[in-house]
Enzyme design. Sequence first.
Site, PDB file in Angstrom:
ATOM      1  N   HIS A 196       0.704  -1.056   0.012  1.00 19.30           N
ATOM      2  CA  HIS A 196      -0.150  -0.061  -0.068  1.00 19.30           C
ATOM      3  C   HIS A 196       0.882   1.116  -0.087  1.00 19.30           C
ATOM      4  CE1 HIS A 196       0.368   0.964   4.591  1.00 19.30           C
ATOM      5  NE2 HIS A 196       0.391  -0.449   4.718  1.00 19.30           N
ATOM      6  N   ASP A 201      -0.546   4.376   0.720  1.00 21.90           N
ATOM      7  CA  ASP A 201      -1.003   5.357   1.568  1.00 21.90           C
ATOM      8  C   ASP A 201      -0.221   5.179   2.978  1.00 21.90           C
ATOM      9  OD1 ASP A 201      -2.369   2.965   2.077  1.00 21.90           O
ATOM     10  OD2 ASP A 201      -3.736   4.143   3.206  1.00 21.90           O
ATOM     11  N   ASP A 243       6.459   1.760   6.738  1.00 19.06           N
ATOM     12  CA  ASP A 243       5.091   1.463   6.661  1.00 19.06           C
ATOM     13  C   ASP A 243       4.101   2.066   5.513  1.00 19.06           C
ATOM     14  OD1 ASP A 243       2.365  -0.040   7.047  1.00 19.06           O
ATOM     15  OD2 ASP A 243       2.000   1.522   8.895  1.00 19.06           O
ATOM     16  N   GLU A 296      -5.216   1.056   2.578  1.00 23.56           N
ATOM     17  CA  GLU A 296      -5.024   0.156   3.853  1.00 23.56           C
ATOM     18  C   GLU A 296      -5.053   0.963   5.100  1.00 23.56           C
ATOM     19  OE1 GLU A 296      -2.859  -2.559   6.689  1.00 23.56           O
ATOM     20  OE2 GLU A 296      -2.193  -0.249   6.117  1.00 23.56           O
ATOM     21  N   GLU A 297      -4.653   2.062   5.278  1.00 22.72           N
ATOM     22  CA  GLU A 297      -4.753   2.775   6.605  1.00 22.72           C
ATOM     23  C   GLU A 297      -6.071   3.308   7.126  1.00 22.72           C
ATOM     24  OE1 GLU A 297      -2.298   2.293   8.198  1.00 22.72           O
ATOM     25  OE2 GLU A 297      -0.385   2.502   7.426  1.00 22.72           O
ATOM     26  N   ASP A 305       5.038  -6.306   4.750  1.00 19.54           N
ATOM     27  CA  ASP A 305       3.999  -5.142   5.581  1.00 19.54           C
ATOM     28  C   ASP A 305       4.409  -5.644   6.830  1.00 19.54           C
ATOM     29  OD1 ASP A 305       2.710  -2.879   6.161  1.00 19.54           O
ATOM     30  OD2 ASP A 305       0.960  -3.258   5.612  1.00 19.54           O
ATOM     31  N   HIS A 314       3.488   4.396  12.690  1.00 20.40           N
ATOM     32  CA  HIS A 314       2.172   5.012  13.013  1.00 20.40           C
ATOM     33  C   HIS A 314       2.807   6.181  14.234  1.00 20.40           C
ATOM     34  CE1 HIS A 314      -1.037   1.753  11.808  1.00 20.40           C
ATOM     35  NE2 HIS A 314       0.075   1.851  11.192  1.00 20.40           N
TER      36      HIS A 314
END
Length: 456
Positions: free
Chosen positions: A86, A88, A119, A152-153, A179, A426
Amino acid sequence: MQVIKQYIEDNKQRLLDELFELLRFPSVSADPKYKADVLNAADYVAKKLTDAGADKVEVCQTAGYPIVYGEKIIDAALPTVLVYGHYDVQPADPLELWKTPPFEPTIRDGKIYARGACDDKGQFYMHVKAFELMMQTDTLPCNIKFMIEGEEEVGSNNLSIFVKQNKERLKADVVLISDTSMISMEHPSLETGLRGLSYLEVEVTGPNRDLHSGVYGGAVANPATILAKMIASLHDDDNHIAIPGFYDDVTELTETERVELNAAPYDEEEYKMDLDIAEVWGEKGYTTFERTGTRPTLEVNGIWGGYIGEGAKTVLPSKASAKISMRLVPNQTSEKITQLFTDHFLKIAPPFVKVKVTPHHGGEPVVTPTDSIAYKAAQKAIAEAFGKQPIPTRGGGSIPIVALFEAELGLKTVLMGFGLDSDALHSPNEKYDIFNYYKGIETIPLFHKYFAELSK
C-alpha cells in the site's frame, strides 16, 4: 546471488533516490486535504512499475483511492506470485514531535526517517526494485502480479470490491506481502500469523452545551469523567478484558506452542530501555511475545473532550469521545467482537449520559501455513540472504486483506517483512534502516527463484 548483489551495488544510490521521491508524497488516506498527494503517489507507483518492466499497468479507479495494478506473465505454465502493498500512509501528527519533517526523508545513523519509510512504502518498493533487478538481469523465474492500494490505513474497504470483481485478473498461486517485521537483522524471522481488528469510536454526551464548571460542577455528570470510568472498567485487575463473551472463541496455545513462541530472542531490559518504560504491562499469566502476538487486546487510541487549548478554561464539557481498537486472534471475528463491545458499552452507560458507538473498520485474524511451498521458499531465501534460518513468529498487527485473499481468491499469504518493531510505525520519527531496504531487494528475487523451483 552474485548477480543480485552486483546489481544492487551498481544502482545503490538510484534505488535510494527513488524511494525518497516516493516518500515525499504526503499520501495520507485518512485526511481529505491530501487527496491530490495520494493520487500523485499512485501515478508515481504506476510509472515505476512500467519502468521496471511490468505490462498492463493500470491505475484502477475505485469509489475511494485507486489501486495500482501491473503484471509480467512470462509463461502461463509457470507459477504466479501476487505482490500486495500500500502506498497510503498514516497521518504524521503530532508534527512537533518529529525531529525532521515527516515528508522530507532524512538519513540519520544509517536509517531513513520519514512517514511511510517502513509502513509500507519502503517495504513494497523493495518488490518493485527486486522485479526490476530480475528483469534487467534476465532472471525472472515465474510470473508476477502487483496490486498496490491506497486505502490500507483506513480499512481497505474498496479493495474487497476490486478483488471480488477481478478474480480472473488476480489469479495466482500465492500472495507475497512485506508489511511486517523481523525480530532483528541478526535474528531474521518470518511471521506465521496476524491478529484481526475491530476499530470503533465512542461518544458520551451529557448536558446540551459546555457548562461553567463552578456553576454546574458537582450537580451535572461530566462526560469526560464518565467516559474515563467506562473505559477503565473494560479491564479487570489482571488486565483481562472485562466484556462478557470476549474470550469465548479464543483458542489457548498448547504448551509446546508456547515454548516454541518464547524461544525467540528477547531481552526485556533492552525492550524497556527502547521504550523508556519502567516495567512491561499486560494480561496476567502471559509473556510479552504471547501478549503481542497470540492474545486479544483492547486499547484506547485517542481520547478527547472539553477544552484542550493553551491556558485555562473552566468548563464542564458537553461531550467526550474516544477511539478504541481491539486486536483479535484466530477464531474471533471482527463482526462479533464489535457487537459484543457495542452491547456492553451501552449497557454500562449510567442514566445521566447518552452513549453512541460508531464502528469504523475491522479485519479477521489469520494463521499462515508453515508447510507450504511458498513458506519453504521464503525460508530458503532468507536463509541464503542472511546466512541463518528464519525464526517463525506471530505478528501483533493486522492486515485485514490477508483473510480477504484467502476467502475470495483461495490464496494463502507469505508474510516476508523486513521492518523492525522499533521502526516507530504510526508514530513520530518513523524509520527504516537502509540496510533492511537493500537486504529486502536482495532477498526477494531468491524467494521467486525458490518458489519456482519448489513448484515444479
